[in-house]
Design a protein around this motif. Structure first.
Motif, PDB file in Angstrom:
ATOM      1  N   PHE A 164       6.560  43.228 -13.539  1.00  0.00           N
ATOM      2  CA  PHE A 164       6.987  43.898 -14.770  1.00  0.00           C
ATOM      3  C   PHE A 164       6.035  45.036 -15.104  1.00  0.00           C
ATOM      4  CE2 PHE A 164       8.796  39.717 -15.126  1.00  0.00           C
ATOM      5  CZ  PHE A 164       9.985  39.883 -15.817  1.00  0.00           C
ATOM      6  N   ILE A 165       6.610  46.146 -15.564  1.00  0.00           N
ATOM      7  CA  ILE A 165       5.812  47.171 -16.226  1.00  0.00           C
ATOM      8  C   ILE A 165       6.330  47.263 -17.662  1.00  0.00           C
ATOM      9  CG2 ILE A 165       7.244  49.077 -15.343  1.00  0.00           C
ATOM     10  CD1 ILE A 165       4.414  50.633 -15.322  1.00  0.00           C
ATOM     11  N   LEU A 166       5.413  47.203 -18.609  1.00  0.00           N
ATOM     12  CA  LEU A 166       5.744  47.010 -20.011  1.00  0.00           C
ATOM     13  C   LEU A 166       5.149  48.122 -20.864  1.00  0.00           C
ATOM     14  CD1 LEU A 166       4.457  43.429 -19.659  1.00  0.00           C
ATOM     15  CD2 LEU A 166       6.838  43.829 -20.254  1.00  0.00           C
ATOM     16  N   LYS A 167       5.922  48.545 -21.854  1.00  0.00           N
ATOM     17  CA  LYS A 167       5.449  49.542 -22.810  1.00  0.00           C
ATOM     18  C   LYS A 167       5.654  48.988 -24.219  1.00  0.00           C
ATOM     19  CE  LYS A 167       5.925  54.390 -24.239  1.00  0.00           C
ATOM     20  NZ  LYS A 167       6.691  55.655 -24.067  1.00  0.00           N
ATOM     21  N   PRO A 168       4.616  48.421 -24.825  1.00  0.00           N
ATOM     22  CA  PRO A 168       4.767  47.940 -26.199  1.00  0.00           C
ATOM     23  C   PRO A 168       4.806  49.109 -27.164  1.00  0.00           C
ATOM     24  CG  PRO A 168       2.489  47.694 -25.481  1.00  0.00           C
ATOM     25  CD  PRO A 168       3.262  48.185 -24.292  1.00  0.00           C
ATOM     26  N   ARG A 169       5.761  49.098 -28.068  1.00  0.00           N
ATOM     27  CA  ARG A 169       5.862  50.146 -29.085  1.00  0.00           C
ATOM     28  C   ARG A 169       5.264  49.697 -30.411  1.00  0.00           C
ATOM     29  NH1 ARG A 169       8.317  54.769 -26.751  1.00  0.00           N
ATOM     30  NH2 ARG A 169       7.742  55.564 -28.799  1.00  0.00           N
TER      31      ARG A 169
ATOM     32  N   GLU B 117       1.104  48.739  -3.702  1.00  0.00           N
ATOM     33  CA  GLU B 117       2.261  49.619  -3.510  1.00  0.00           C
ATOM     34  C   GLU B 117       2.981  49.881  -4.831  1.00  0.00           C
ATOM     35  OE1 GLU B 117       4.738  47.579  -0.798  1.00  0.00           O
ATOM     36  OE2 GLU B 117       3.396  47.828   0.930  1.00  0.00           O
ATOM     37  N   LEU B 118       3.207  48.817  -5.595  1.00  0.00           N
ATOM     38  CA  LEU B 118       3.928  48.954  -6.858  1.00  0.00           C
ATOM     39  C   LEU B 118       3.126  49.747  -7.883  1.00  0.00           C
ATOM     40  CD1 LEU B 118       5.403  45.351  -7.049  1.00  0.00           C
ATOM     41  CD2 LEU B 118       6.720  47.471  -6.814  1.00  0.00           C
ATOM     42  N   LEU B 119       1.813  49.562  -7.906  1.00  0.00           N
ATOM     43  CA  LEU B 119       0.981  50.315  -8.845  1.00  0.00           C
ATOM     44  C   LEU B 119       0.966  51.801  -8.495  1.00  0.00           C
ATOM     45  CD1 LEU B 119      -2.016  47.857  -9.298  1.00  0.00           C
ATOM     46  CD2 LEU B 119      -0.133  48.279 -10.886  1.00  0.00           C
ATOM     47  N   ILE B 120       0.980  52.110  -7.219  1.00  0.00           N
ATOM     48  CA  ILE B 120       1.050  53.520  -6.799  1.00  0.00           C
ATOM     49  C   ILE B 120       2.388  54.123  -7.237  1.00  0.00           C
ATOM     50  CG2 ILE B 120       1.216  55.047  -4.796  1.00  0.00           C
ATOM     51  CD1 ILE B 120      -0.845  53.185  -3.417  1.00  0.00           C
ATOM     52  N   GLU B 121       3.467  53.356  -7.067  1.00  0.00           N
ATOM     53  CA  GLU B 121       4.798  53.829  -7.496  1.00  0.00           C
ATOM     54  C   GLU B 121       4.837  54.123  -8.996  1.00  0.00           C
ATOM     55  OE1 GLU B 121       8.025  51.287  -6.440  1.00  0.00           O
ATOM     56  OE2 GLU B 121       7.328  51.034  -4.373  1.00  0.00           O
ATOM     57  N   HIS B 122       4.066  53.363  -9.761  1.00  0.00           N
ATOM     58  CA  HIS B 122       4.090  53.491 -11.217  1.00  0.00           C
ATOM     59  C   HIS B 122       2.809  54.114 -11.763  1.00  0.00           C
ATOM     60  CE1 HIS B 122       6.987  50.242 -10.313  1.00  0.00           C
ATOM     61  NE2 HIS B 122       7.655  50.734 -11.333  1.00  0.00           N
ATOM     62  N   ALA B 123       2.154  54.930 -10.951  1.00  0.00           N
ATOM     63  CA  ALA B 123       0.841  55.479 -11.332  1.00  0.00           C
ATOM     64  C   ALA B 123       0.889  56.350 -12.583  1.00  0.00           C
ATOM     65  CB  ALA B 123       0.258  56.277 -10.168  1.00  0.00           C
ATOM     66  N   SER B 124       2.044  56.960 -12.851  1.00  0.00           N
ATOM     67  CA  SER B 124       2.232  57.758 -14.083  1.00  0.00           C
ATOM     68  C   SER B 124       3.400  57.163 -14.863  1.00  0.00           C
ATOM     69  CB  SER B 124       2.499  59.226 -13.742  1.00  0.00           C
ATOM     70  OG  SER B 124       1.421  59.795 -13.041  1.00  0.00           O
ATOM     71  N   PRO B 125       3.183  56.025 -15.503  1.00  0.00           N
ATOM     72  CA  PRO B 125       4.305  55.313 -16.132  1.00  0.00           C
ATOM     73  C   PRO B 125       4.970  56.078 -17.259  1.00  0.00           C
ATOM     74  CG  PRO B 125       2.205  54.332 -16.773  1.00  0.00           C
ATOM     75  CD  PRO B 125       1.906  55.311 -15.678  1.00  0.00           C
TER      76      PRO B 125
ATOM     77  N   LEU C 152       6.161  58.868 -17.075  1.00  0.00           N
ATOM     78  CA  LEU C 152       7.238  59.671 -16.505  1.00  0.00           C
ATOM     79  C   LEU C 152       8.518  58.880 -16.264  1.00  0.00           C
ATOM     80  CD1 LEU C 152       5.244  61.775 -13.861  1.00  0.00           C
ATOM     81  CD2 LEU C 152       5.854  62.397 -16.216  1.00  0.00           C
ATOM     82  N   LEU C 153       8.468  57.563 -16.442  1.00  0.00           N
ATOM     83  CA  LEU C 153       9.649  56.732 -16.237  1.00  0.00           C
ATOM     84  C   LEU C 153      10.689  56.974 -17.335  1.00  0.00           C
ATOM     85  CD1 LEU C 153       7.906  53.350 -15.315  1.00  0.00           C
ATOM     86  CD2 LEU C 153       9.000  54.972 -13.741  1.00  0.00           C
ATOM     87  N   ALA C 154      11.940  56.749 -17.007  1.00  0.00           N
ATOM     88  CA  ALA C 154      13.032  56.889 -17.979  1.00  0.00           C
ATOM     89  C   ALA C 154      13.145  55.584 -18.767  1.00  0.00           C
ATOM     90  CB  ALA C 154      14.336  57.211 -17.260  1.00  0.00           C
ATOM     91  N   TRP C 155      12.303  55.434 -19.775  1.00  0.00           N
ATOM     92  CA  TRP C 155      12.206  54.175 -20.506  1.00  0.00           C
ATOM     93  C   TRP C 155      13.482  53.889 -21.295  1.00  0.00           C
ATOM     94  CZ3 TRP C 155       8.533  50.636 -19.768  1.00  0.00           C
ATOM     95  CH2 TRP C 155       7.400  51.041 -19.060  1.00  0.00           C
TER      96      TRP C 155
END
Length: 236
Positions: free
Chosen positions: A143-148, A215-223, A225-228
């Motif tokens: 999981f990659i999480l963004k608490p608001r 591998e997954l952390l590299i994919e999400h290195a700039s989180p 930029l994701l389409a949240w």
């Protein structure tokens, strides 16, 4: 015994430092404990006479943590956190399949028993979490999480509410493991006109230090930029 070292310094600014907090160290001194708090350790290890705590991570959580170096800087960070101008991103693992693979987790949080919190269906002052998940390995989700919002135990309760308690999180019935697999991975903010973007991989945990996690952390290195997932209308 888990402790703090010079290698845990991620970023040094004249007004603040950012460290990679080890898991299993309390930010504040625990009642009845002789162990030094993380704040006391940081002052000693980094040779800084006075540091100011401007936000917190749970004892079981590792990752990026900011300490201000003056009362003025601490006041600035208080304003940034209060206005939700600091973006925080976490990574977590779970041995349980979530009810949904991505989206929003929204609800009021209420104290439960034995130090737990629970997510309620009401939304008068809700905790809000955006998330994505993907396969880590057979039977494990990343999981990659963004608490608001910044509620106590927010991410731990959020994942429990979608049937994916965090691996190693005994309080919320996660699968037994060598640590609680929650890490404050990245942070982004503007400090007095200076844009700060930091990320830091976890250093401990058999699942966190393997090649698949890298591998997954590299994919999400700039989180950022994701389409949240879209926020509720009141939070846009």
């Amino acid at each position: 015994m888990t402790t703090l070292s010079h290698d845990d310094l991620v970023y040094k600014h004249e007004d603040f430092i950012v460290i990679n907090k080890p898991n299993n160290i309390s930010v504040n001194q625990e009642q009845g404990s002789d162990s030094a708090s993380l704040l006391m350790l940081a002052q000693t290890v980094f040779g800084i006479e006075k540091l100011y705590l401007v936000h917190r991570l749970d004892k079981v959580t590792s990752g990026l943590l900011i300490f201000a170096r003056s009362s003025s800087a601490a006041a600035t960070f208080s304003e940034l956190f209060a206005s939700r101008s600091i973006e925080k991103y976490y990574v977590a693992l779970s041995h349980s399949k979530p009810k949904k693979k991505q989206g929003l987790i929204v609800g009021d949080m209420e104290r439960s028993r034995d130090g737990q919190w629970k997510l309620m269906p009401s939304k008068s002052n809700p905790a809000i979490t955006q998330f994505f998940s993907t396969s880590f390995s057979p039977g494990i989700r990343f999981f990659i999480l963004k608490p608001r919002t910044g509620k106590t135990h927010q991410l731990r309760v959020a994942l429990k509410s979608i049937s994916s308690p965090i691996t190693g999180d005994s309080l919320y019935k996660g699968t037994t493991s060598d640590r609680t697999y929650l890490h404050a991975f990245a942070i982004r903010f503007n400090y007095r006109g200076e844009n700060i973007e930091l990320s830091c991989p976890p250093k401990m945990g058999e699942y966190f230090v393997n090649s698949r996690c890298s591998e997954l952390l590299i994919e999400h290195a700039s989180p950022w930029l994701l389409a949240w997932p879209t926020l509720p209308n009141t939070q846009k």
